[in-house]
Design a protein around this motif. Sequence first.
Motif, PDB file in Angstrom:
ATOM      1  N   LYS A 196      64.354 -10.395 -39.559  1.00 45.20           N
ATOM      2  CA  LYS A 196      63.041 -10.889 -39.124  1.00 45.20           C
ATOM      3  C   LYS A 196      62.858 -12.347 -39.529  1.00 45.20           C
ATOM      4  CE  LYS A 196      60.498  -6.576 -38.785  1.00 45.20           C
ATOM      5  NZ  LYS A 196      59.280  -5.854 -39.149  1.00 45.20           N
ATOM      6  N   SER A 197      63.425 -12.717 -40.660  1.00 48.74           N
ATOM      7  CA  SER A 197      63.352 -14.099 -41.124  1.00 48.74           C
ATOM      8  C   SER A 197      64.080 -15.038 -40.153  1.00 48.74           C
ATOM      9  CB  SER A 197      63.951 -14.193 -42.523  1.00 48.74           C
ATOM     10  OG  SER A 197      63.940 -15.514 -42.970  1.00 48.74           O
ATOM     11  N   ASP A 198      65.251 -14.610 -39.676  1.00 51.00           N
ATOM     12  CA  ASP A 198      65.999 -15.396 -38.696  1.00 51.00           C
ATOM     13  C   ASP A 198      65.175 -15.582 -37.423  1.00 51.00           C
ATOM     14  OD1 ASP A 198      68.205 -15.484 -40.404  1.00 51.00           O
ATOM     15  OD2 ASP A 198      69.188 -13.775 -39.433  1.00 51.00           O
ATOM     16  N   ILE A 199      64.583 -14.496 -36.959  1.00 46.90           N
ATOM     17  CA  ILE A 199      63.778 -14.532 -35.736  1.00 46.90           C
ATOM     18  C   ILE A 199      62.573 -15.447 -35.924  1.00 46.90           C
ATOM     19  CG2 ILE A 199      62.329 -13.154 -34.186  1.00 46.90           C
ATOM     20  CD1 ILE A 199      64.313 -10.802 -34.835  1.00 46.90           C
ATOM     21  N   ALA A 200      61.917 -15.342 -37.071  1.00 47.83           N
ATOM     22  CA  ALA A 200      60.760 -16.193 -37.349  1.00 47.83           C
ATOM     23  C   ALA A 200      61.161 -17.665 -37.332  1.00 47.83           C
ATOM     24  CB  ALA A 200      60.122 -15.823 -38.683  1.00 47.83           C
ATOM     25  N   GLY A 201      62.331 -17.986 -37.856  1.00 45.22           N
ATOM     26  CA  GLY A 201      62.814 -19.361 -37.854  1.00 45.22           C
ATOM     27  C   GLY A 201      63.071 -19.887 -36.456  1.00 45.22           C
ATOM     28  N   VAL A 202      63.710 -19.076 -35.632  1.00 43.03           N
ATOM     29  CA  VAL A 202      63.983 -19.463 -34.243  1.00 43.03           C
ATOM     30  C   VAL A 202      62.668 -19.621 -33.485  1.00 43.03           C
ATOM     31  CG1 VAL A 202      64.954 -18.628 -32.050  1.00 43.03           C
ATOM     32  CG2 VAL A 202      66.288 -18.451 -34.154  1.00 43.03           C
ATOM     33  N   LEU A 203      61.761 -18.677 -33.669  1.00 48.23           N
ATOM     34  CA  LEU A 203      60.468 -18.732 -32.995  1.00 48.23           C
ATOM     35  C   LEU A 203      59.691 -19.982 -33.404  1.00 48.23           C
ATOM     36  CD1 LEU A 203      58.355 -17.432 -31.179  1.00 48.23           C
ATOM     37  CD2 LEU A 203      57.653 -16.022 -33.113  1.00 48.23           C
ATOM     38  N   SER A 204      59.722 -20.304 -34.675  1.00 45.71           N
ATOM     39  CA  SER A 204      59.042 -21.497 -35.161  1.00 45.71           C
ATOM     40  C   SER A 204      59.612 -22.754 -34.495  1.00 45.71           C
ATOM     41  CB  SER A 204      59.179 -21.602 -36.681  1.00 45.71           C
ATOM     42  OG  SER A 204      58.587 -22.789 -37.146  1.00 45.71           O
ATOM     43  N   LYS A 205      60.926 -22.820 -34.404  1.00 44.64           N
ATOM     44  CA  LYS A 205      61.563 -23.977 -33.764  1.00 44.64           C
ATOM     45  C   LYS A 205      61.157 -24.065 -32.297  1.00 44.64           C
ATOM     46  CE  LYS A 205      65.955 -26.325 -33.039  1.00 44.64           C
ATOM     47  NZ  LYS A 205      65.235 -27.417 -32.477  1.00 44.64           N
ATOM     48  N   TYR A 206      61.158 -22.940 -31.592  1.00 44.33           N
ATOM     49  CA  TYR A 206      60.746 -22.938 -30.179  1.00 44.33           C
ATOM     50  C   TYR A 206      59.318 -23.446 -30.036  1.00 44.33           C
ATOM     51  CZ  TYR A 206      64.785 -20.059 -28.762  1.00 44.33           C
ATOM     52  OH  TYR A 206      66.032 -19.575 -28.498  1.00 44.33           O
ATOM     53  N   LEU A 207      58.422 -22.949 -30.878  1.00 46.17           N
ATOM     54  CA  LEU A 207      57.019 -23.356 -30.788  1.00 46.17           C
ATOM     55  C   LEU A 207      56.848 -24.849 -31.079  1.00 46.17           C
ATOM     56  CD1 LEU A 207      55.444 -20.230 -32.472  1.00 46.17           C
ATOM     57  CD2 LEU A 207      55.132 -20.927 -30.092  1.00 46.17           C
ATOM     58  N   GLN A 208      57.597 -25.346 -32.034  1.00 42.57           N
ATOM     59  CA  GLN A 208      57.536 -26.776 -32.347  1.00 42.57           C
ATOM     60  C   GLN A 208      58.087 -27.610 -31.192  1.00 42.57           C
ATOM     61  OE1 GLN A 208      58.908 -27.784 -36.446  1.00 42.57           O
ATOM     62  NE2 GLN A 208      58.962 -25.553 -36.677  1.00 42.57           N
ATOM     63  N   ASP A 209      59.225 -27.185 -30.645  1.00 43.14           N
ATOM     64  CA  ASP A 209      59.874 -27.948 -29.588  1.00 43.14           C
ATOM     65  C   ASP A 209      59.127 -27.870 -28.251  1.00 43.14           C
ATOM     66  OD1 ASP A 209      61.812 -28.573 -31.442  1.00 43.14           O
ATOM     67  OD2 ASP A 209      63.341 -27.246 -30.590  1.00 43.14           O
ATOM     68  N   LEU A 210      58.704 -26.668 -27.883  1.00 40.18           N
ATOM     69  CA  LEU A 210      58.068 -26.478 -26.577  1.00 40.18           C
ATOM     70  C   LEU A 210      56.629 -26.982 -26.528  1.00 40.18           C
ATOM     71  CD1 LEU A 210      59.230 -22.849 -25.703  1.00 40.18           C
ATOM     72  CD2 LEU A 210      59.930 -24.932 -24.527  1.00 40.18           C
ATOM     73  N   PHE A 211      55.899 -26.800 -27.616  1.00 38.67           N
ATOM     74  CA  PHE A 211      54.457 -27.049 -27.585  1.00 38.67           C
ATOM     75  C   PHE A 211      53.985 -28.089 -28.603  1.00 38.67           C
ATOM     76  CE2 PHE A 211      55.264 -22.512 -26.557  1.00 38.67           C
ATOM     77  CZ  PHE A 211      55.117 -22.628 -25.182  1.00 38.67           C
TER      78      PHE A 211
END
Length: 82
Positions: A4-19
Amino acid sequence: MVSKSDIAGVLSKYLQDLFDLPAEKITLGARLFDDLDLDSIDAVDLMVKLQEYTGRKISPSEFKSVRTIGDVVDRIYAKVNQ
């Protein structure tokens, strides 16, 4: 197996990059629409990125009840560990 930590990290990066969201706003308790100001089009864009990440189709119904970053992490975790 992806944590879940890995997923949270990827999700955080997506949110930062996309939005262009600042990292400090992206917490497990952050509400997608209320706290992060995402709209339905943003949610679709995010879902496309998550499908690329998981390599699996994600149906909109799987995300109907998603409200927070933690909810997204839980759904993706369940998806990749099926």
